[in-house]
Design a protein around this motif. Structure first.
Motif, short mmCIF file in Angstrom:
data_model
loop_
_atom_site.label_atom_id
_atom_site.label_comp_id
_atom_site.label_asym_id
_atom_site.label_seq_id
_atom_site.Cartn_x
_atom_site.Cartn_y
_atom_site.Cartn_z
N ASN A 66 45.59 92.58 10.66
CA ASN A 66 45.98 92.08 12.14
C ASN A 66 45.98 92.86 13.57
O ASN A 66 45.74 94.68 12.96
CB ASN A 66 47.94 91.89 11.34
CG ASN A 66 47.28 90.92 10.83
OD1 ASN A 66 47.18 90.02 10.89
ND2 ASN A 66 48.66 90.70 9.57
N LYS A 81 45.11 85.82 17.75
CA LYS A 81 46.88 85.20 16.69
C LYS A 81 47.56 86.18 16.90
O LYS A 81 47.20 87.61 16.83
CB LYS A 81 45.41 85.68 15.50
CG LYS A 81 46.36 85.61 14.19
CD LYS A 81 45.78 85.91 13.17
CE LYS A 81 46.43 85.77 12.00
NZ LYS A 81 45.36 86.00 10.42
N THR A 128 49.65 81.51 19.02
CA THR A 128 47.90 81.74 18.65
C THR A 128 48.16 80.81 18.95
O THR A 128 48.46 79.59 19.47
CB THR A 128 48.32 82.01 16.87
OG1 THR A 128 49.21 82.41 16.13
CG2 THR A 128 47.32 81.61 16.52
#
Length: 673
Positions: A2, A31, A61
């Motif tokens: 992430n 994302k 996203t």
């Protein structure tokens, strides 16, 4: 892995700036990115100015597999806002990003039928309703409008005001047009595009009975009528006007395309054979598939891309159909028209033959001899071969008897004969007169009967299977005796054959394809190497009405043959010449006609009527033979069919408990007829 949203935003902005000035497409792949960074990216790509409400926050996203131009990016952006509960409202040179609940209160665009708006942009639309009350549509359409949308009716001008996303407003407009129809009559015809009329009527009937649709229990009003017309795939709707309006709205909701490309159904057949109609249905399905916009190159047995598949299950006589709804409806409609009870045809062929043969022979024959052992003694003989036995056969027979043998049978009738052929006489003579008169009459009547289905060929054969010699082989081998001899035999049916294929046309007309043959074994013919058969055959096509008798063909023949033999000069003497001549006359007359009598058996009652008549006729013959016959053993009777009116098939009782089949004397004078 992430990546923090702020770093994604910086990287996305760097990507946009790094693109050449003439770039026209962008691929969005984000994302958990901050929605503010997405708004900044869209502003750069679409060259639009945005004002963001402080309440607009969140992570987004986006997954994209192909590049998009600026207009497509903006439409995707509107969809992202809708998913997160926000809306874009144009306001002059800028676009305000605010929550959905406040969007309908802003200056959103007002669209028309010619310019309905695109995608998920917020619009307001005024829809004119012509045939129904706009206020009655509000409770019907309210469940289709989201909570943040707006739906209201203005009774003064009978219009509806809707504020929502452009795509949903266009959907509501389509439903309103389906409901807003002229309904002056009590019966409305509502054609369906995607759903099956029979299924829609079934659903509506269930809802009406449970009081989910229409008036509340106990309320008055006209009774609702719903009928499905499968031929046109339409629903016929009758009853109260308000109830019809509600039902039209529900029908519009139900008449939507399915999510999947097709479905599977099993259709059980009652009369037709599943295997035989598969080819027809496959052809109909292919045509429907092409007309409905399916790719013509698609394989009919594949289930992908909206194509179809039809399989026949012979064990249950059923069809397993996988097809889209529109093709499924067409196939079921064709099946309902093909799967019908076929009419039957009873055909009686009547063969009537009357023939007569009259023959007459008359002749005198002489024999003179100078002695039995004369050697050079002159001999005179008048020997005729066209009438009875020849005189030479008679003399040889007499010699055979004189030597202790037996007299052979004469080939004809000898009316008168005299002579002297003893050894002691020097002069022997014999004279015989042959006379024959015969009259033969024959009357043959055959009525073969055959029952078959419409357009189905049937055949009946009544006769004998006769062997015919077709060849033989004998090998002598090394010696003089035969080794391994054999003959080849071919068997053929000799008797009566009836083959027929009926076709019932409109009305009571019948087209009959008939092959009929009557053959029999004829008397031996001189010079024939094997059995000789007589044959009378007809092969024809005729058109005849139900119950009418029509002649198929026939033969009317008369043959006259005369044969006269005489001694030259002596046979020409008046009166006296009859002693030196022989006459034979043969007259044959043949009358043969073949008739046909067809009867259409359209239902079981007509079939039972003709069956009972034939059954009772045979039963009456058996009872007549039983009454005139002589019992072979005490207590034994000739077999008689049971009464057809009282006959019921039941399991046979054990022999020990069966009643004896002997008549019981009741002491009365009653007789059975």
């Amino acid at each position: 892995m992430n990546i923090p949203g702020k770093y994604l935003a910086v990287a996305l902005l760097w990507l946009v700036y790094a693109l050449p000035a003439h770039a026209e497409t962008v691929t969005l792949n984000l994302k958990d990115a901050d929605i503010g960074a997405l708004i900044s990216t869209v502003a750069e790509v679409s060259n639009k100015n945005f004002i963001v409400d402080p309440r607009v926050k969140g992570k987004v996203t986006v997954i994209s597999s192909r590049p998009m131009n600026s207009d497509e990016v903006y439409q995707v952006f509107l969809s992202i806002l809708k998913v997160h509960g926000f809306a874009a409202v144009p306001s002059g040179e800028v676009i305000k990003i605010i929550p959905d609940v406040n969007a309908k209160q802003e200056d959103i665009p007002t669209t028309t039928e010619s310019e309905p708006g695109v995608g998920d942009e917020m619009v307001t639309r005024v829809i004119q309703v012509d045939n129904v009350a706009a206020a009655q549509l509000v409770p019907i359409l309210r469940p289709l409008v989201p909570q943040q949308g707006h739906l209201a009716a203005y009774p003064a001008t009978n219009v509806l005001i809707i504020s929502d996303r452009a795509s949903n407003v266009e959907r509501l407009f389509t439903i309103i047009r389906r409901i807003d129809q002229v309904s002056d009559s009590e019966i409305e015809v509502i054609p369906l595009t995607h759903a099956s009329a029979a299924e829609v009527v079934r659903v509506l009937t269930t809802l009406t009975r449970s009081s989910a649709v229409g008036k509340a229990p106990g309320a008055g009003g006209e009774q609702q009528v719903m009928v499905a017309d499968e031929r046109t795939n339409s629903v016929l709707l009758g009853g109260d006007r308000a109830d019809r309006l509600r039902l039209r709205a529900i029908i519009s909701h139900l008449d939507t395309p399915q999510d999947s490309g097709g479905n599977t159904d099993v259709v059980y057949l009652r009369y037709a054979e599943a295997k035989e109609i598969v080819t027809v249905l496959m052809g109909v399905g292919k045509i429907e598939e092409q007309e409905s916009g399916q790719p013509k190159g698609a394989t009919a047995t594949s289930r992908r891309g909206g194509s179809f598949d039809i399989q026949a299950d012979e064990s249950t006589n059923a069809l397993v159909i996988t097809a889209p709804p529109d093709i499924m409806r067409t196939l079921k409609r064709v099946i309902s028209q093909l799967d019908i009870r076929k009419a039957q045809v009873l055909v009686e062929a009547i063969i009537a033959e009357v023939s007569g043969d009259v023959a007459k022979d008359l002749g005198v024959q002489w024999l003179f001899s100078g002695g039995r052992d004369g050697g050079e003694t002159p001999v005179g003989i008048v020997n005729f071969t066209n009438s009875g036995s020849t005189i030479s056969d008679v003399v040889n027979g007499i010699s055979t008897v004189a030597s202790g043998g037996s007299l052979p049978a004469a080939a004809g009738n000898v009316l008168l004969g005299f002579g002297d052929v003893s050894k002691d006489n020097n002069f022997n003579y014999v004279a015989i007169m042959n006379a024959l008169a015969s009259d033969t009459n024959t009357n043959v009547l055959s009525t073969p009967t055959l029952v078959t289905l419409d357009n189905e060929e049937a055949e009946i054969v009544i006769g004998r299977n006769v062997p015919f010699l077709t060849g033989s082989f004998t090998s002598t081998g090394a010696g003089d005796s035969a080794t391994n001899p054999f003959q080849t035999i071919q068997r053929q049916d000799v008797g009566l054959t009836l083959k027929i294929k009926p076709q019932i046309n409109e009305g009571n007309a019948l087209r009959l394809d008939i092959e009929q043959e009557v053959s029999s074994i004829a008397p031996s013919v001189a010079g024939a190497s094997d059995i000789v058969t007589k044959k009378r055959a007809i092969k024809t096509n005729v058109m005849v009405d139900d119950g009418q008798i029509v002649v198929l063909g026939g033969l009317i023949e008369e043959t006259v043959g005369e044969d006269e033999q005489k001694v030259p000069l002596l046979g020409d003497i008046p009166l006296l010449g009859n002693l030196f001549k022989s006459r034979a006359t043969d007259v044959t007359k043949t009358n043969l006609m073949v008739f046909i009598h067809p009867v259409i058996l359209r239902d079981s009652s007509v079939a039972s009527h003709y069956t009972n008549n034939k059954y009772n006729y045979i039963r009456a013959l058996q009872m007549s033979e039983d009454a005139d016959g002589v019992d072979l053993m005490p207590g034994k009777q000739h077999p008689v069919l049971p009464d057809i009116d009282q006959y019921t098939p039941v399991p046979a009782l054990p022999e020990a408990v069966q009643a004896p089949a002997v008549p019981v004397d009741t002491g009365s004078n009653a007789t059975d007829e």
